[in-house]
Design a protein around this motif. Structure first.
Motif, PDB file in Angstrom:
ATOM      1  N   HIS A   5     -30.522 -46.809   2.357  1.00 33.65           N
ATOM      2  CA  HIS A   5     -29.757 -47.162   1.156  1.00 33.65           C
ATOM      3  C   HIS A   5     -29.664 -48.684   1.005  1.00 33.65           C
ATOM      4  O   HIS A   5     -29.773 -49.409   1.998  1.00 33.65           O
ATOM      5  CB  HIS A   5     -28.339 -46.586   1.246  1.00 33.65           C
ATOM      6  N   PRO A   6     -29.394 -49.176  -0.198  1.00 26.19           N
ATOM      7  CA  PRO A   6     -29.165 -50.615  -0.355  1.00 26.19           C
ATOM      8  C   PRO A   6     -27.923 -51.047   0.421  1.00 26.19           C
ATOM      9  O   PRO A   6     -26.957 -50.285   0.533  1.00 26.19           O
ATOM     10  CB  PRO A   6     -28.930 -50.786  -1.855  1.00 26.19           C
ATOM     11  N   HIS A  30     -32.430 -46.360  -7.698  1.00 29.76           N
ATOM     12  CA  HIS A  30     -31.855 -45.756  -6.492  1.00 29.76           C
ATOM     13  C   HIS A  30     -30.555 -45.009  -6.821  1.00 29.76           C
ATOM     14  O   HIS A  30     -30.353 -43.872  -6.387  1.00 29.76           O
ATOM     15  CB  HIS A  30     -31.596 -46.812  -5.416  1.00 29.76           C
ATOM     16  N   CYS A  34     -29.011 -41.213  -6.007  1.00 26.92           N
ATOM     17  CA  CYS A  34     -28.198 -41.241  -4.783  1.00 26.92           C
ATOM     18  C   CYS A  34     -26.709 -41.222  -5.109  1.00 26.92           C
ATOM     19  O   CYS A  34     -26.125 -42.247  -5.477  1.00 26.92           O
ATOM     20  CB  CYS A  34     -28.535 -42.472  -3.947  1.00 26.92           C
ATOM     21  N   CYS A  37     -24.481 -43.663  -2.965  1.00 28.63           N
ATOM     22  CA  CYS A  37     -24.448 -45.068  -3.392  1.00 28.63           C
ATOM     23  C   CYS A  37     -23.714 -45.240  -4.709  1.00 28.63           C
ATOM     24  O   CYS A  37     -23.108 -46.285  -4.943  1.00 28.63           O
ATOM     25  CB  CYS A  37     -25.858 -45.652  -3.451  1.00 28.63           C
TER      26      CYS A  37
HETATM   27 ZN    ZN Z   1     -28.176 -44.637  -1.576  1.00 24.81          ZN
END
Ligand code: ZN
Length: 227
Positions: A5-6, A30, A34, A37
């Motif tokens: 993940h970022p 993303h 996700c 996130c």
């Molecule tokens: Zn993520």
């Protein structure tokens, strides 16, 4: 299952609107896939707002955290990523259908704001497509489509490189990356992404500055592609 993940600083910068359009698009894509996130970004956004609201006095009020959580609970589902709203209608995407995706995958909604001239050859079993954004035509965005068992040449970086896996899997010696995974590298990282046998891999990449390919042919192709 998303494993990479970022980092929070990227999510926070995204929430604060401080990212340039190129990296913001990687985050948009993303976040579209996700839920973890999206929650984390909303939490960071709310905490950032709470810290500003509670700047006087300088210490955070004891109830601020509870208020923040209550605000998040009351907020309903997280908002859709920014660029997913008002996307240009068109068959497929990006570029209104100029890019056919591999069988079994669909383009993320966030990419519909992009334009592209279509897939181009960059080596045996490897294609790329430049993406441009109306807000930043020089954003350094690429789609890479690499065949099973193929690898991108070993390279380092002059700046930040962000990668979002859209389809398939690769391993760059640091870790394995699959659909939905996000990766961030910088000038401290040298790597060689190798696509798993059995299926091609499609990634969205943001390259802040040039990649430094090892080997003359790879460097020449990299220069031609604009990497
Ligand atoms: Zn993520």
């Amino acid at each position: 299952m998303i494993h990479h993940h970022p980092a929070d600083d990227l999510l926070l910068a995204h929430a604060a609107g401080r990212l340039r359009p190129g990296p913001a698009l990687l985050l948009d894509v993303h976040l579209e896939g996700c839920a973890d996130c999206r929650r984390q970004r909303q939490l960071l956004h709310a905490v950032g707002g709470a810290l500003i609201e509670d700047a006087e006095p300088l210490t955070l009020a004891p109830e601020a955290w509870a208020r923040t959580l209550a605000r998040i609970d009351a907020g309903g589902p997280p908002p859709a990523p920014r660029s997913a709203a008002g996307v240009r209608a068109g068959p497929g995407a990006p570029g209104g259908g100029a890019l056919a995706p591999p069988a079994g995958m669909n383009w993320p909604q966030a990419l519909r704001a992009c334009r592209s001239g279509g897939w181009r050859w960059m080596g045996p079993g490897m294609r790329f497509a430049r993406l441009t954004l109306p807000a930043d035509p020089q954003a350094g965005l690429l789609l890479l489509r690499i065949g099973p068992g193929r690898s991108l040449a070993r390279h380092g970086h002059d700046g930040m490189e962000l990668t979002q896996v859209l389809h398939g899997r690769f391993d760059d010696g640091r870790s394995g990356f699959g659909p939905g995974d996000f990766d961030a590298t910088d000038d401290t990282v040298r790597h060689q992404p190798v696509v798993q046998p059995g299926g091609e891999c499609v990634c969205l990449a943001y390259v802040e500055r040039r990649l430094r390919f090892e080997g003359r042919v790879a460097a020449w192709i990299g220069g031609w592609v604009g990497l």
